[in-house]
Design a protein around this motif. Sequence first.
Motif, PDB file in Angstrom:
ATOM      1  N   GLU A  50       7.981   0.895 -11.413  1.00 20.67           N
ATOM      2  CA  GLU A  50       6.714   0.573 -11.055  1.00 20.67           C
ATOM      3  C   GLU A  50       6.058   1.421  -9.870  1.00 20.67           C
ATOM      4  O   GLU A  50       4.646   0.753  -9.919  1.00 20.67           O
ATOM      5  N   HIS A  51       6.259   1.870  -9.108  1.00 21.83           N
ATOM      6  CA  HIS A  51       5.323   2.625  -7.902  1.00 21.83           C
ATOM      7  C   HIS A  51       4.861   4.038  -7.739  1.00 21.83           C
ATOM      8  O   HIS A  51       3.725   4.393  -6.893  1.00 21.83           O
ATOM      9  N   LEU A  52       5.810   4.527  -8.537  1.00 25.26           N
ATOM     10  CA  LEU A  52       5.001   5.883  -8.622  1.00 25.26           C
ATOM     11  C   LEU A  52       3.770   5.490  -9.942  1.00 25.26           C
ATOM     12  O   LEU A  52       3.755   5.314 -11.128  1.00 25.26           O
ATOM     13  N   PRO A  53       2.799   6.303  -9.700  1.00 26.35           N
ATOM     14  CA  PRO A  53       1.292   6.410 -10.657  1.00 26.35           C
ATOM     15  C   PRO A  53       1.446   6.980 -11.618  1.00 26.35           C
ATOM     16  O   PRO A  53       2.280   7.833 -11.412  1.00 26.35           O
ATOM     17  N   PHE A  99      11.706   6.943  -3.289  1.00 24.58           N
ATOM     18  CA  PHE A  99      11.398   5.447  -3.085  1.00 24.58           C
ATOM     19  C   PHE A  99      11.085   4.710  -1.788  1.00 24.58           C
ATOM     20  O   PHE A  99      10.024   4.337  -1.831  1.00 24.58           O
ATOM     21  N   ASP A 100      10.866   5.473  -0.943  1.00 22.22           N
ATOM     22  CA  ASP A 100      10.237   5.201   0.875  1.00 22.22           C
ATOM     23  C   ASP A 100       9.399   5.244   0.701  1.00 22.22           C
ATOM     24  O   ASP A 100       8.603   4.566   1.834  1.00 22.22           O
ATOM     25  N   ILE A 101       8.905   6.616   0.042  1.00 24.24           N
ATOM     26  CA  ILE A 101       7.208   6.989   0.390  1.00 24.24           C
ATOM     27  C   ILE A 101       6.641   5.980  -0.621  1.00 24.24           C
ATOM     28  O   ILE A 101       5.287   5.531  -0.254  1.00 24.24           O
ATOM     29  N   VAL A 102       6.524   5.654  -1.843  1.00 20.95           N
ATOM     30  CA  VAL A 102       6.461   4.962  -2.653  1.00 20.95           C
ATOM     31  C   VAL A 102       5.961   3.040  -3.317  1.00 20.95           C
ATOM     32  O   VAL A 102       5.107   2.705  -3.324  1.00 20.95           O
ATOM     33  N   VAL A 103       7.512   2.754  -2.531  1.00 17.65           N
ATOM     34  CA  VAL A 103       7.652   1.672  -2.375  1.00 17.65           C
ATOM     35  C   VAL A 103       7.160   0.464  -1.221  1.00 17.65           C
ATOM     36  O   VAL A 103       7.837   1.786  -0.438  1.00 17.65           O
ATOM     37  N   PRO A 104       6.541  -0.286  -1.474  1.00 19.94           N
ATOM     38  CA  PRO A 104       6.384  -1.197  -0.474  1.00 19.94           C
ATOM     39  C   PRO A 104       7.272  -1.426   0.209  1.00 19.94           C
ATOM     40  O   PRO A 104       8.098  -1.457  -0.105  1.00 19.94           O
ATOM     41  N   GLY A 105       7.612  -1.255   1.916  1.00 16.97           N
ATOM     42  CA  GLY A 105       9.444  -1.353   2.535  1.00 16.97           C
ATOM     43  C   GLY A 105       9.872  -0.459   2.721  1.00 16.97           C
ATOM     44  O   GLY A 105      10.606  -0.417   3.827  1.00 16.97           O
ATOM     45  N   MET A 147       1.037  -1.311  -0.220  1.00 17.40           N
ATOM     46  CA  MET A 147       0.117   0.151   0.293  1.00 17.40           C
ATOM     47  C   MET A 147       0.816   1.651  -0.382  1.00 17.40           C
ATOM     48  O   MET A 147       1.766   1.653   0.920  1.00 17.40           O
ATOM     49  N   MET A 148       0.704   2.071  -0.208  1.00 12.80           N
ATOM     50  CA  MET A 148       1.338   2.941  -1.226  1.00 12.80           C
ATOM     51  C   MET A 148       1.611   4.294   0.098  1.00 12.80           C
ATOM     52  O   MET A 148      -0.065   4.417   1.270  1.00 12.80           O
ATOM     53  N   GLN A 149       2.094   4.671   0.911  1.00 14.01           N
ATOM     54  CA  GLN A 149       2.162   5.817   1.910  1.00 14.01           C
ATOM     55  C   GLN A 149       2.142   6.917   1.679  1.00 14.01           C
ATOM     56  O   GLN A 149       2.868   7.260   0.871  1.00 14.01           O
ATOM     57  N   LEU A 150       0.683   7.792   2.172  1.00 15.30           N
ATOM     58  CA  LEU A 150       0.248   8.426   1.995  1.00 15.30           C
ATOM     59  C   LEU A 150       0.596  10.058   2.060  1.00 15.30           C
ATOM     60  O   LEU A 150       1.021  10.430   1.762  1.00 15.30           O
ATOM     61  N   ILE A 151       1.428   9.558   3.468  1.00 16.26           N
ATOM     62  CA  ILE A 151       2.363  10.617   4.412  1.00 16.26           C
ATOM     63  C   ILE A 151       2.834  10.610   4.890  1.00 16.26           C
ATOM     64  O   ILE A 151       3.328   9.239   5.202  1.00 16.26           O
ATOM     65  N   PRO A 152       4.462  10.748   5.462  1.00 14.91           N
ATOM     66  CA  PRO A 152       5.352  10.411   5.964  1.00 14.91           C
ATOM     67  C   PRO A 152       5.135  10.056   7.368  1.00 14.91           C
ATOM     68  O   PRO A 152       4.332  11.089   7.794  1.00 14.91           O
ATOM     69  N   LEU A 153       5.417   9.218   7.588  1.00 15.03           N
ATOM     70  CA  LEU A 153       5.250   9.004   9.387  1.00 15.03           C
ATOM     71  C   LEU A 153       5.847   9.488   9.685  1.00 15.03           C
ATOM     72  O   LEU A 153       6.109   9.641  11.363  1.00 15.03           O
ATOM     73  N   LEU A 154       7.026   9.988  10.028  1.00 14.24           N
ATOM     74  CA  LEU A 154       8.672  10.803  10.662  1.00 14.24           C
ATOM     75  C   LEU A 154       8.034  11.850   9.852  1.00 14.24           C
ATOM     76  O   LEU A 154       8.708  12.683   9.171  1.00 14.24           O
ATOM     77  N   PHE A 155       8.159  12.571  11.383  1.00 17.08           N
ATOM     78  CA  PHE A 155       8.601  14.074  11.503  1.00 17.08           C
ATOM     79  C   PHE A 155       9.401  14.384  12.384  1.00 17.08           C
ATOM     80  O   PHE A 155       9.558  14.286  13.706  1.00 17.08           O
ATOM     81  N   LEU A 156      10.550  14.520  11.374  1.00 22.53           N
ATOM     82  CA  LEU A 156      12.162  15.215  12.351  1.00 22.53           C
ATOM     83  C   LEU A 156      12.141  16.617  12.988  1.00 22.53           C
ATOM     84  O   LEU A 156      11.492  18.003  12.282  1.00 22.53           O
ATOM     85  N   PRO A 157      12.298  16.867  14.040  1.00 18.23           N
ATOM     86  CA  PRO A 157      11.367  18.366  14.542  1.00 18.23           C
ATOM     87  C   PRO A 157      13.388  20.005  13.508  1.00 18.23           C
ATOM     88  O   PRO A 157      14.187  19.547  13.426  1.00 18.23           O
ATOM     89  N   PHE A 158      12.950  20.703  12.827  1.00 19.66           N
ATOM     90  CA  PHE A 158      14.178  21.353  12.200  1.00 19.66           C
ATOM     91  C   PHE A 158      13.876  22.681  13.429  1.00 19.66           C
ATOM     92  O   PHE A 158      13.374  23.031  14.222  1.00 19.66           O
ATOM     93  N   SER A 159      15.337  22.878  13.407  1.00 22.35           N
ATOM     94  CA  SER A 159      16.171  24.083  14.334  1.00 22.35           C
ATOM     95  C   SER A 159      15.208  25.287  13.415  1.00 22.35           C
ATOM     96  O   SER A 159      14.850  25.599  12.725  1.00 22.35           O
ATOM     97  N   ALA A 160      15.475  26.668  14.457  1.00 21.86           N
ATOM     98  CA  ALA A 160      15.360  27.880  13.884  1.00 21.86           C
ATOM     99  C   ALA A 160      15.574  28.223  12.728  1.00 21.86           C
ATOM    100  O   ALA A 160      17.102  28.055  12.410  1.00 21.86           O
ATOM    101  N   PHE A 161      15.468  28.961  11.938  1.00 18.97           N
ATOM    102  CA  PHE A 161      16.291  29.501  10.832  1.00 18.97           C
ATOM    103  C   PHE A 161      16.916  29.501  11.077  1.00 18.97           C
ATOM    104  O   PHE A 161      17.735  30.764  11.768  1.00 18.97           O
ATOM    105  N   ALA A 162      17.749  29.697  10.160  1.00 20.56           N
ATOM    106  CA  ALA A 162      19.388  29.935  10.116  1.00 20.56           C
ATOM    107  C   ALA A 162      19.564  29.899   8.991  1.00 20.56           C
ATOM    108  O   ALA A 162      20.348  28.835   8.781  1.00 20.56           O
ATOM    109  N   ALA A 163      20.266  30.611   8.180  1.00 15.05           N
ATOM    110  CA  ALA A 163      20.528  30.541   6.280  1.00 15.05           C
ATOM    111  C   ALA A 163      21.989  30.558   6.744  1.00 15.05           C
ATOM    112  O   ALA A 163      22.816  31.476   6.967  1.00 15.05           O
ATOM    113  N   ASP A 164      22.872  29.839   7.072  1.00 18.63           N
ATOM    114  CA  ASP A 164      23.700  29.619   6.813  1.00 18.63           C
ATOM    115  C   ASP A 164      24.687  29.924   5.494  1.00 18.63           C
ATOM    116  O   ASP A 164      25.068  28.099   4.718  1.00 18.63           O
TER     117      ASP A 164
END
Length: 349
Positions: A51-54, A228-234, A1-18
Amino acid sequence: MMQLIPLLFLPFSAFAADAGNPGDPGLAPNTMPAVSPEFDFDNVVEKGLREHLPLTSSTFKVWDNGMIPQDCKHHVESYGYRATDFEVVEVTYADCEKPWIMCRLKGSKTDNTRMAETFGRMPIGMRELVKHVMIMEFDKMKPAAAYSVADIIAISDEFYMHHIFTHELSHSLDSHIEVPGVTPPNSGGFSSTKAWKDMFDEDTAAISEYGRSGWPENLADSGVVALFDIVVPGGAGTINPNWTSCFHQYANYKTAYGHVVTPGVKLNCTKRVDDSPIVQAGDGKSNGNTTDEGGDSSDSDGNKGGCHNGTHARVGIPTRRISRPRPLAGIKAVHSGIFHNVTFVHRVQ
């Protein structure tokens, strides 16, 4: 089954334009080795994306009116072609009323159906950031297999592949898409921020050898694994036993751009970049006609706007070296990671 939204959300640092030059020694993402074994982009990853991108259904028309987009004409002539050597193809996709005008070298093994389909498998949130697609000969483009600049993507006939499009379009995201709380409002540049680099430092390996060459390339190759991680099972863990060593890089990409690149989330174009003006290809007069080939890709397998579109060539050879191409007239090549990035990857003989 296609993963419709990323399950992992990593914290972003506050804006810093390095915003130092990512290509400077000590500032490139080369403080750790590439993941080993490397992801097999040309075969395993390519097959998974294909094979998995619609597929977005499309129709195309071949122009026979002697006209061509100005940017296509400019680029192909810079490589020694005549603009009349190219077939101009108008492709309309079901998810966007505005068609894409593509320029394909006559006689290319990539036919119009495959040209439309491969681009049409790219999520609309990526696709809409491209003005034109061009197909040229590898012998003309080498040592590059592909490049992108000023919202235009050129790919050699030999390497017209989904993973190369994903890499190039990831540069477009990096250029155009705001990451709230990280990049300035209505601006891209995620790869040059502290938030991107901090997540890189959480890993023990870079996403790829090419991804060690500069921060924009690190983000763009992370984008290939992320899609690839989003659309390919596993996901990525099924194709690389050491996926955890570079996990934060592609997970960070998914957190920033998942709402744009995940099929089924963004359904229609809303930010389609403007095409370049239409001009005469040669000395012939325009008759205003197009030829409808009845092309339908739904069933087959198969700056002007300011843009940091970095360029990439994935040629299936593990050892690569990077150099600057000959400059194109009117296009300013500046440091990697800033707007108008032009970087080629050499095929190693």
